[in-house]
Design an enzyme around this catalytic site. Structure first.
Site, PDB file in Angstrom:
ATOM      1  N   ALA A 180       0.841  -1.194   0.000  1.00  0.00           N
ATOM      2  CA  ALA A 180       0.000   0.000   0.000  1.00  0.00           C
ATOM      3  C   ALA A 180       0.878   1.247   0.000  1.00  0.00           C
ATOM      4  O   ALA A 180       1.924   1.295   0.651  1.00  0.00           O
ATOM      5  CB  ALA A 180      -0.919  -0.006   1.222  1.00  0.00           C
ATOM      6  N   GLU A 193      -7.988 -12.163  -1.242  1.00  0.00           N
ATOM      7  CA  GLU A 193      -8.593 -12.051   0.086  1.00  0.00           C
ATOM      8  C   GLU A 193      -9.127 -10.636   0.165  1.00  0.00           C
ATOM      9  O   GLU A 193      -8.374  -9.676   0.270  1.00  0.00           O
ATOM     10  CB  GLU A 193      -7.543 -12.332   1.174  1.00  0.00           C
ATOM     11  CG  GLU A 193      -8.168 -12.552   2.553  1.00  0.00           C
ATOM     12  CD  GLU A 193      -8.325 -11.264   3.346  1.00  0.00           C
ATOM     13  OE1 GLU A 193      -9.457 -10.731   3.355  1.00  0.00           O
ATOM     14  OE2 GLU A 193      -7.349 -10.791   3.932  1.00  0.00           O
ATOM     15  N   CYS A 203     -10.348  -6.968   8.062  1.00  0.00           N
ATOM     16  CA  CYS A 203     -11.357  -7.672   7.268  1.00  0.00           C
ATOM     17  C   CYS A 203     -12.140  -8.668   8.120  1.00  0.00           C
ATOM     18  O   CYS A 203     -13.315  -8.909   7.877  1.00  0.00           O
ATOM     19  CB  CYS A 203     -10.694  -8.403   6.096  1.00  0.00           C
ATOM     20  SG  CYS A 203      -9.917  -7.306   4.902  1.00  0.00           S
TER      21      CYS A 203
END
Length: 475
Positions: A167, A239, A273
């Site tokens: 990221a 994922e 998540c």
């Protein structure tokens, strides 16, 4: 650099910003096309010697990586906290978990990929597992070390090489992980960080030197990567998001369920998540659960994540804070009740109040989307079957937790819940010893356990036929 500086950067710049203060910590020039090409070729050149290297040598290096993580966990913890805002306590635990994952694959990879005999009409048949090549990992910021190591440890132990596109807001973590592998003795081309933004990923996937792609991230990012990999006919593991249900039935230990529910909602400042997000409680105990849950959420301390007394730190980015605020505001406008919180804190940094919402209207953002932040939503159900119906009314299917001591309810939950992970009387968590992944729009494929290491190998079936020469008898 000061916190007052406007956080607007040229497209070529990747910036590391402290989310607790807004301070720009460091800036990095993106890798040029020439630099990316050099790294791709180095990865390609490293493949042949990596394939010849036995499991014993790979394990020695992976074990050294585990040792580095353990020895420098305080340093790595502070880096994670400064760069994305998780509490220092949880960041140190993340470094320790990465070390555990490295040791797990160092100790088990050879067994997981051992040649398997098969019975056919051939003289001898077996299955051999061989590395695919260079695996591109597109990773998120929320667990900046663990997300990478849970891909890298099995991939490197299988003999692949890794290329990390992390990221854009955690470049320091990305470079630190690269350094860990190099200091552990892995050749430079075995694991490399690419300092690029997401706009350059599609072109990278198309490069023939990339054999496969793994991504952890949003549904949109997963769809984009899957499309690019599909055009190139390349293996992917995705994922993606989650809106995990947390079901509580009357037979549960309510005090334990409430305490775990709060922990499961605000873990990683609510940015996970597999954080519990929808709390579905049997109607007969819903009022009691609500009261206890709101009290515990209200008692949480929000502030500087470096302070060990703090429970909830900032959200990782200003954009994430704005998105969460909009999701909550829109849901309240549609009719939801605010039991606690509901807005950002009036202070420097990306802080949002621990929030509890009830009477969630169908079609609202809280009902439909993944919320990344300390916002919980409460629902009531008429028994386990109804709770599972509510839980499954989601586009996501990552994790799910049920709290019950009734054996029939447990079996119903295990069989009927639409999720990749089903936990009973415990908080959903990733563990190297069990497979991790989801269904529906939470993605496909599995990480961790022996399933994870077999995702990026060529499962080669071999059959050998022995044909002996006919020897004519002599008189």
């Amino acid at each position: 650099m000061t916190a007052e500086r406007a956080v607007e950067f040229p497209a070529r710049i990747l910036a590391s910003i402290n989310p607790a203060t807004g301070e720009v910590l460091r800036e990095y020039e993106q890798d040029s096309d020439q630099a990316v090409e050099k790294k791709l070729q180095l990865a390609q050149d490293t493949l042949a010697p990596r394939r010849k290297l036995g499991f014993k040598k790979r394990a020695e290096m992976m074990t050294r990586a585990a040792g580095i993580l353990e020895q420098e966990k305080q340093t790595f913890g502070r880096l994670m906290t400064q760069e994305m805002g998780k509490t220092l306590v949880s960041a140190i635990q993340e470094a320790e978990k990465c070390a555990f994952g490295c040791r797990y694959y160092a100790e088990n990879a050879e067994r997981f990929l051992a040649e398997e005999p098969a019975t056919t009409n051939a003289s001898r048949s077996f299955v051999r597992y061989q590395p695919l090549g260079a695996v591109l990992a597109v990773m998120p910021w929320n667990f900046p070390f663990w997300q990478v190591f849970r891909f890298a440890a099995p991939a490197l132990m299988a003999g692949n090489v890794g290329l990390l596109k992390h990221a854009s807001n955690v470049p320091q973590c990305a470079l630190a992980i690269q350094e860990i592998f190099r200091n552990a003795g892995f050749p430079e081309g075995a694991f490399q960080t690419l300092l690029i933004d997401s706009r350059r990923v599609t072109k990278l996937i198309a490069d023939p030197r990339i054999a496969a792609v793994t991504l952890t991230g949003s549904v949109g990012a997963g769809s984009s990567v899957a499309e690019a990999a599909g055009k190139a006919i390349k293996k992917t593991v995705l994922e993606l998001g989650g809106s995990d249900p947390f079901i509580v039935m009357p037979s549960a230990n309510l005090e334990k369920a409430v305490a775990t529910a709060v922990q499961a909602r605000v873990i990683n400042n609510g940015q996970s998540c597999i954080a519990a997000k929808r709390f579905i409680v049997d109607r007969s105990i819903a009022s009691e659960f609500e009261k206890k849950f709101v009290e515990r959420m209200k008692s949480l301390k929000v502030g500087d994540p470096m302070d060990p007394a703090i429970d909830v730190g900032p959200l990782a980015t200003e954009d994430g804070l704005k998105t969460l605020e909009e999701q909550v505001q829109q849901t309240v406008k549609m009719g939801a009740r605010v039991l606690l919180g509901g807005k950002r804190l009036n202070r420097k940094g990306n802080f949002f109040e621990p929030t509890v919402l009830a009477d969630i209207p169908a079609g609202s953002p809280v009902c439909e989307d993944e919320l990344f932040g300390p916002v919980a939503s409460l629902f009531s159900a008429d028994g386990m079957a109804d709770a599972i119906r509510i839980a499954s009314d989601s586009k996501f299917g990552l994790g799910a937790s049920a709290w019950t001591n009734d054996e029939a309810e447990r079996e119903m939950f295990i069989n009927d819940i639409q999720a990749g992970l089903a936990f009973i009387n415990g908080m959903v968590a990733s563990d190297p010893r069990i497979p991790f992944g989801g269904v529906k729009q939470s993605g496909y494929g599995r990480e961790l356990s022996y399933h994870g290491i077999r995702e990026f190998v060529n499962v080669k079936s071999v059959s050998i036929y022995e044909h002996k020469e006919n020897v004519r008898a002599t008189e």
